[in-house]
Design a protein around this motif. Sequence first.
Motif, PDB file in Angstrom:
ATOM      1  N   THR A  36      42.853  36.059  39.302  1.00 58.68           N
ATOM      2  CA  THR A  36      42.481  36.103  40.707  1.00 58.68           C
ATOM      3  C   THR A  36      41.216  36.931  40.861  1.00 58.68           C
ATOM      4  N   SER A  72      41.389  35.990  49.032  1.00 57.30           N
ATOM      5  CA  SER A  72      42.373  36.362  50.050  1.00 57.30           C
ATOM      6  C   SER A  72      42.295  35.423  51.252  1.00 57.30           C
ATOM      7  N   HIS A 121      46.308  41.544  46.272  1.00 55.27           N
ATOM      8  CA  HIS A 121      46.999  40.307  45.894  1.00 55.27           C
ATOM      9  C   HIS A 121      47.698  39.683  47.094  1.00 55.27           C
ATOM     10  N   GLU A 129      52.327  44.437  43.644  1.00 50.65           N
ATOM     11  CA  GLU A 129      50.885  44.596  43.766  1.00 50.65           C
ATOM     12  C   GLU A 129      50.522  45.713  44.731  1.00 50.65           C
ATOM     13  N   GLY A 172      51.244  35.852  48.579  1.00 49.65           N
ATOM     14  CA  GLY A 172      50.313  36.266  47.547  1.00 49.65           C
ATOM     15  C   GLY A 172      49.306  35.192  47.188  1.00 49.65           C
ATOM     16  N   ARG A 173      48.193  35.635  46.626  1.00 45.22           N
ATOM     17  CA  ARG A 173      47.170  34.709  46.148  1.00 45.22           C
ATOM     18  C   ARG A 173      47.672  33.961  44.921  1.00 45.22           C
ATOM     19  N   GLU A 174      47.186  32.758  44.742  1.00 44.82           N
ATOM     20  CA  GLU A 174      47.543  31.939  43.594  1.00 44.82           C
ATOM     21  C   GLU A 174      46.284  31.544  42.840  1.00 44.82           C
TER      22      GLU A 174
END
Length: 307
Positions: free
Chosen positions: A4, A54, A10, A87, A47-49
């Motif tokens: 990421t 973001s 995160h 995170e 959450g980010r993938e």
Amino acid sequence: MSSTPSGEPHGTAALLVNPRGEYLLHLRDANKPHICDPGTWSIPGGGREGNETSREAIARELKEETGLTVPLEPFTVVDCHGPGAAEGRIQVYLGAWDGDADALPLSEGIMLRWFDARTTAHLTMCPWTQQVIDQHRALVDGTEPGPRLRTSAEVPAGQPGGGALLTIVGVHLYLERDGRILLGLRHPDSAFGASHHHFLAGHCEQESAVACLIREAREEAGLVLRAEDIELTHVVHLVDLPGSRPRLQLVFRAHRWEGTVEVREPEKCVSWGWWPTDALPEPIVPYARAAVEGIRAGRLYTEMGWL
């Protein structure tokens, strides 16, 4: 672990506020394993993938959890602790929406509801969500000069910091032909102004406002503009809702141009049309209507949304 963008939290979340000052809250599952703050009221997010930023992550999460696509601006960063929150940091975005929470296509959790700030004090709240709401209310009530901005140690390289809420600068093209002006119909899935008519427009990057307008005209509609043919014709200074980032919308008239208008970015604009200035199409982005009315009245400046 997925790759990421470095430096960004995160976690992401969206604080949505309606014109009555109510917040859209999401009741989390109480018995789902590995969920952060089970059984509490919180705000949509996740959450980010992969390599998502973001902003990309919160747009996806909001769409998945609520079916909504609304303009969002960074508001604050908070710390989160507990299962599923290793995170520790969440980038919270601020947006405006006014609709029926019960009509939203809920895909996770128990329900979505509107609550005002006084009611949240009596709910079982996710701690960081209550912190975000309290912070926003302090901003609206005037007990804080602005939203919490990250310290220089928290700001990723290349991002602005400091104690000010920076203004976004937008540029807009006013083309008039035979008493009609050029407006585009925004795509239904557009992050801003979905299914509304609007000027050809864009945000200034590392460039002057006129250079930005020339670039956007070429990219969005295949038009060629020259700087000497462009003049500032109206300015709209607005905020969408208390606590959101202010926007300075610059509307430029081009007296001459080359090329035939065409749809170059169909994911943003599905069609272009020429509309009489005294019979604008509906729906239209409100500040675009205000700018046209200001131009017709010979005014240079309009304010919207300021208390």
